[in-house]
Design an enzyme around this catalytic site. Sequence first.
Site, PDB file in Angstrom:
ATOM      1  N   GLY A  13     115.354  28.154  70.477  1.00  0.00           N
ATOM      2  CA  GLY A  13     115.080  28.707  71.804  1.00  0.00           C
ATOM      3  C   GLY A  13     115.429  30.187  71.842  1.00  0.00           C
ATOM      4  CE1 TYR A 150     120.389  21.688  81.387  1.00  0.00           C
ATOM      5  CE2 TYR A 150     122.088  21.952  83.049  1.00  0.00           C
ATOM      6  CZ  TYR A 150     121.388  22.442  81.971  1.00  0.00           C
ATOM      7  OH  TYR A 150     121.687  23.687  81.471  1.00  0.00           O
TER       8      TYR A 150
END
Length: 249
Positions: A13, A150
Amino acid sequence: MNRLQDKVALITGGTSGIGLETARQFIAEGARVAITGSSAKSVEAARAELGENALIIQADAGDVAGQKAVAAAIREHFGRLDVLFVNAGIAQFAPLEQWSEDDFDRSIAINLKGPYFLIQALSPLFANPASIVLNTSINAHIGAPNSSVYALTKGALLTLAKTLSGELKDRGIRVNAISPGPIETPLYGKLSSDPEQVKAFTAAITDRIPIGRFGKSSEVAKAVVFFASDESAFTVGSELIIDGGMSNL
């Protein structure tokens, strides 16, 4: 400074936000850097900025088979790996009753399953010593509404920082975690297509941060540099919370 001189580092990322800023700082500290990104657009933008300073790999962080391809690229280009920063992830928030199985599986795949099998695929390439840094979140601690999945994925990464430290220590591989609070990245702009909703959401979060602002990607990247460098040689299985005091409330 040259705290990472000649070290080989992979940042997942790494084409935007915290990952891209960490790549900049790693390069400035003397590291040879590879980054991954999921979209062709972000990959090309990162390539335009970093140029020959980084190996840029397009890869889906949630694709288990794709992690082997990332490891193969690192092996072919560098032959070894000194630092891994597991940074790729998604943040999807919704009440319990609104979660679908597909959305649940996607969060698990990108935030946890893919990273786990990336570490497995890279295992033969890690030098001795080496450092793994996992990007988790204060959501694993604060019990925020709508963050159940999450927080679940980030809490699992925190567990990995401890268990893999025990498992890999004899190979000289340290595993540590950073847990950022709200950081100024493109992530928050993706939470809604309505700019006013995003503005209201960020204002509400800012009210919960004792120092009164979001953090900066550069502030998180500095912590990753520390964990990646030999300065943290005695730091194993630990977590550094970078949240402006938010989790202390």
